[in-house]
Design an enzyme around this catalytic site. Sequence first.
Site, PDB file in Angstrom:
ATOM      1  N   LYS A  58      48.429  40.271  34.297  1.00 49.92           N
ATOM      2  CA  LYS A  58      48.415  39.159  33.336  1.00 49.92           C
ATOM      3  C   LYS A  58      47.944  39.736  32.000  1.00 49.92           C
ATOM      4  O   LYS A  58      46.757  40.006  31.805  1.00 49.92           O
ATOM      5  CB  LYS A  58      47.480  38.033  33.765  1.00 49.92           C
ATOM      6  CG  LYS A  58      47.710  36.782  32.918  1.00 49.92           C
ATOM      7  CD  LYS A  58      46.477  35.963  32.651  1.00 49.92           C
ATOM      8  CE  LYS A  58      45.638  36.438  31.523  1.00 49.92           C
ATOM      9  NZ  LYS A  58      46.228  36.385  30.176  1.00 49.92           N
ATOM     10  N   GLU A 113      35.641  46.181  33.082  1.00 48.27           N
ATOM     11  CA  GLU A 113      35.342  46.899  31.839  1.00 48.27           C
ATOM     12  C   GLU A 113      35.058  45.826  30.808  1.00 48.27           C
ATOM     13  O   GLU A 113      35.980  45.193  30.295  1.00 48.27           O
ATOM     14  CB  GLU A 113      36.543  47.744  31.400  1.00 48.27           C
ATOM     15  CG  GLU A 113      36.974  48.789  32.397  1.00 48.27           C
ATOM     16  CD  GLU A 113      35.972  49.907  32.568  1.00 48.27           C
ATOM     17  OE1 GLU A 113      35.015  49.986  31.769  1.00 48.27           O
ATOM     18  OE2 GLU A 113      36.128  50.695  33.512  1.00 48.27           O
ATOM     19  N   CYS A 120      36.058  48.172  22.338  1.00 50.01           N
ATOM     20  CA  CYS A 120      34.766  47.926  22.976  1.00 50.01           C
ATOM     21  C   CYS A 120      33.844  49.144  22.869  1.00 50.01           C
ATOM     22  O   CYS A 120      32.654  49.038  23.141  1.00 50.01           O
ATOM     23  CB  CYS A 120      34.933  47.480  24.420  1.00 50.01           C
ATOM     24  SG  CYS A 120      36.053  48.536  25.313  1.00 50.01           S
ATOM     25  N   GLU A 180      28.170  41.969  19.784  1.00 48.13           N
ATOM     26  CA  GLU A 180      29.287  42.867  19.489  1.00 48.13           C
ATOM     27  C   GLU A 180      30.077  42.248  18.329  1.00 48.13           C
ATOM     28  O   GLU A 180      30.388  41.061  18.353  1.00 48.13           O
ATOM     29  CB  GLU A 180      30.153  42.942  20.753  1.00 48.13           C
ATOM     30  CG  GLU A 180      31.198  44.002  20.719  1.00 48.13           C
ATOM     31  CD  GLU A 180      31.974  44.076  22.042  1.00 48.13           C
ATOM     32  OE1 GLU A 180      31.998  43.076  22.787  1.00 48.13           O
ATOM     33  OE2 GLU A 180      32.551  45.139  22.310  1.00 48.13           O
TER      34      GLU A 180
HETATM   35  P1  ADP Z   1      38.931  37.921  24.026  1.00 51.44           P
HETATM   36  O1  ADP Z   1      37.940  36.875  23.664  1.00 51.44           O
HETATM   37  O2  ADP Z   1      38.746  39.174  23.303  1.00 51.44           O
HETATM   38  O3  ADP Z   1      40.359  37.445  24.029  1.00 51.44           O
HETATM   39  P2  ADP Z   1      38.802  37.578  26.842  1.00 51.44           P
HETATM   40  O4  ADP Z   1      37.860  38.126  27.840  1.00 51.44           O
HETATM   41  O5  ADP Z   1      38.808  36.116  26.630  1.00 51.44           O
HETATM   42  O6  ADP Z   1      38.561  38.357  25.502  1.00 51.44           O
HETATM   43  O7  ADP Z   1      40.301  38.010  27.211  1.00 51.44           O
HETATM   44  C1  ADP Z   1      40.651  39.173  27.920  1.00 51.44           C
HETATM   45  C2  ADP Z   1      41.718  38.796  28.933  1.00 51.44           C
HETATM   46  O8  ADP Z   1      41.152  37.850  29.827  1.00 51.44           O
HETATM   47  C3  ADP Z   1      42.967  38.129  28.349  1.00 51.44           C
HETATM   48  O9  ADP Z   1      44.085  38.515  29.094  1.00 51.44           O
HETATM   49  C4  ADP Z   1      42.675  36.666  28.559  1.00 51.44           C
HETATM   50  O10 ADP Z   1      43.829  35.863  28.620  1.00 51.44           O
HETATM   51  C5  ADP Z   1      41.997  36.720  29.910  1.00 51.44           C
HETATM   52  N1  ADP Z   1      41.193  35.543  30.248  1.00 51.44           N
HETATM   53  C6  ADP Z   1      40.401  34.805  29.446  1.00 51.44           C
HETATM   54  N2  ADP Z   1      39.835  33.787  30.147  1.00 51.44           N
HETATM   55  C7  ADP Z   1      40.278  33.890  31.434  1.00 51.44           C
HETATM   56  C8  ADP Z   1      40.099  33.145  32.644  1.00 51.44           C
HETATM   57  N3  ADP Z   1      39.321  32.083  32.694  1.00 51.44           N
HETATM   58  N4  ADP Z   1      40.747  33.570  33.751  1.00 51.44           N
HETATM   59  C9  ADP Z   1      41.534  34.656  33.728  1.00 51.44           C
HETATM   60  N5  ADP Z   1      41.767  35.397  32.620  1.00 51.44           N
HETATM   61  C10 ADP Z   1      41.157  35.030  31.491  1.00 51.44           C
END
Ligand code: ADP
Length: 514
Positions: free
Chosen positions: A207, A285, A319, A415
């Site tokens: 995903k 990570e 990061c 961060e």
């Molecule tokens: P950022 O805030 O930098 O976008 P995230 O951790 O939100 O960092 O996003 C990193 C990845 O995690 C992306 O692919 C995002 O779509 C996914 N993501 C965010 N929230 C969820 C969730 N609740 N379940 C699964 N994937 C998620």
Amino acid sequence: MGSFCMLTRTRCVLRQVLLGPYTAMERTYSLDVSARLLRTEGFVDGRWISAASTFPVSDPATGEELAKVADCGPTEAKLAVDAAYKAFYIWKRYTAKERSALLRKWFDLMTLHKEDLAKLITFESGKPMRESLGEIGYSAAFVEWFSEEARRMYGDIVPSPAKDRKILLLKQPVGVASIITPWNFPSAMITRKVGAALAAGCTVVVKPAEDTPLSALALAELSAEAGIPAGVFNVVPCSREKTPSVGEVLCTDPLVQKVSFTGSTATGKILLKHAAGTVKRVSMELGGNAPFIVFDSADVDKAVAGAMNSKFRNSGQTCVCANRFLVQSGIYDRFTEKLGQAMDAELRLGHGSEPTTTQGPLINVNAAKKVMHQISDAVSQGAKVLRGGKRLEGSFMQPTLLADVTTDMLCTQEETFGPLVPVIRFNTEEEALAIANACHMGLAGYFFSQDISQIWRVAEALEVGMVGVNEGLLSTVESCFGGVKQSGLGSEGSKYGIKEYLDIKYMCFGGLTP
Ligand code: ADP
């Protein structure tokens, strides 16, 4: 092979002199890549699949829409998991040499199409083209590395305490892996995980981040062209709205054995909870808050060069970017002055496809607002702006240098993920280490010193997973990447990366006649 030309037209801030007045210019940018690499549907079981709706993917430099991508939901995610599960029983029976050869072919195709793959990164993430090409080299190198590691997954024969028994330890693939990746390395964060998973004999459902699905889909196309069998590599792109429900399927379905995630610590904690229900293996990570320490004994020019590399890559959106600059009193003024001069000389904002650009936009307006919030907070508490300090059009941020920063300020506690250099003054090594380690994160850390005893003391004392000694750039496929504390679990790349996708099975041969 047709060519697909997509024009994005906009009034965009370009080629401005970094800190002087900037000129807004009318320009047109075109994402011109081979049609077969510009994919907009999900990729499940070797087929392109549509979804009930689509979501837009935009160029963060201009805000213009690049493509409408299939908005996969829990149904498509489940189809992908089922396909990966079915394919696992085929893929794991391939010999290591056969898997290695297919991964090598995928690497060759990525290398052949590096220009197009880099353009996709630049247009969907804003990254300057030179860095995007660098990312494709890095991304492909993971596939190459793990194609080689695939053939070296040795087990063990262990001396047995009993005369009539033999002890063998076998390495076996864990099964289906769900891979959830961020937007800041739209290609490399996928291959760092998928290369290891496929080499081990696992199958995957990826995903990608909602901002950058195009790079993931282009990788899917090339994996199929390389001959990787249907169902081994699946991609389910989805919007931010659909993400939680898709994420839940990927992290709770009992057919999935492993979750590997790169992203924020907050999201990582959600996914860990999901994964706990069915006791899945996890690799995380997560965020960092890297200290960058300059001791009095440092070579100031090397420290400045290291700071430029560590801070401004991808406009500060990695990061492992240096986040907190700790500079000893005796070198403080020289360091800040020279760093300011290097920023003036080397940094140019603009659209990533302009050859002169070194600093693209941040991923979106909220990211720029977050950096501005940290700057205002610091200034309100007495920090001095030596360079930059302003948000420009859209999500463009001026690279910013702040002096007289203290540990009370937000920019040293959180961060930043943007082009901000906050410089704290310290007097002793103990003080620097205490500040550096007073943090729940522990991904990367950097320091500059020419005192060999200090180098060993500080390298061992820093509570981080990766440390750069007189070096601002440290990621490479040959070495491991991972953090301690709340920066994550597990390690990627290197000879250890593949272990994240392997179980060890103990086989006891009994009843032997000695
Ligand atoms: P950022 O805030 O930098 O976008 P995230 O951790 O939100 O960092 O996003 C990193 C990845 O995690 C992306 O692919 C995002 O779509 C996914 N993501 C965010 N929230 C969820 C969730 N609740 N379940 C699964 N994937 C998620």
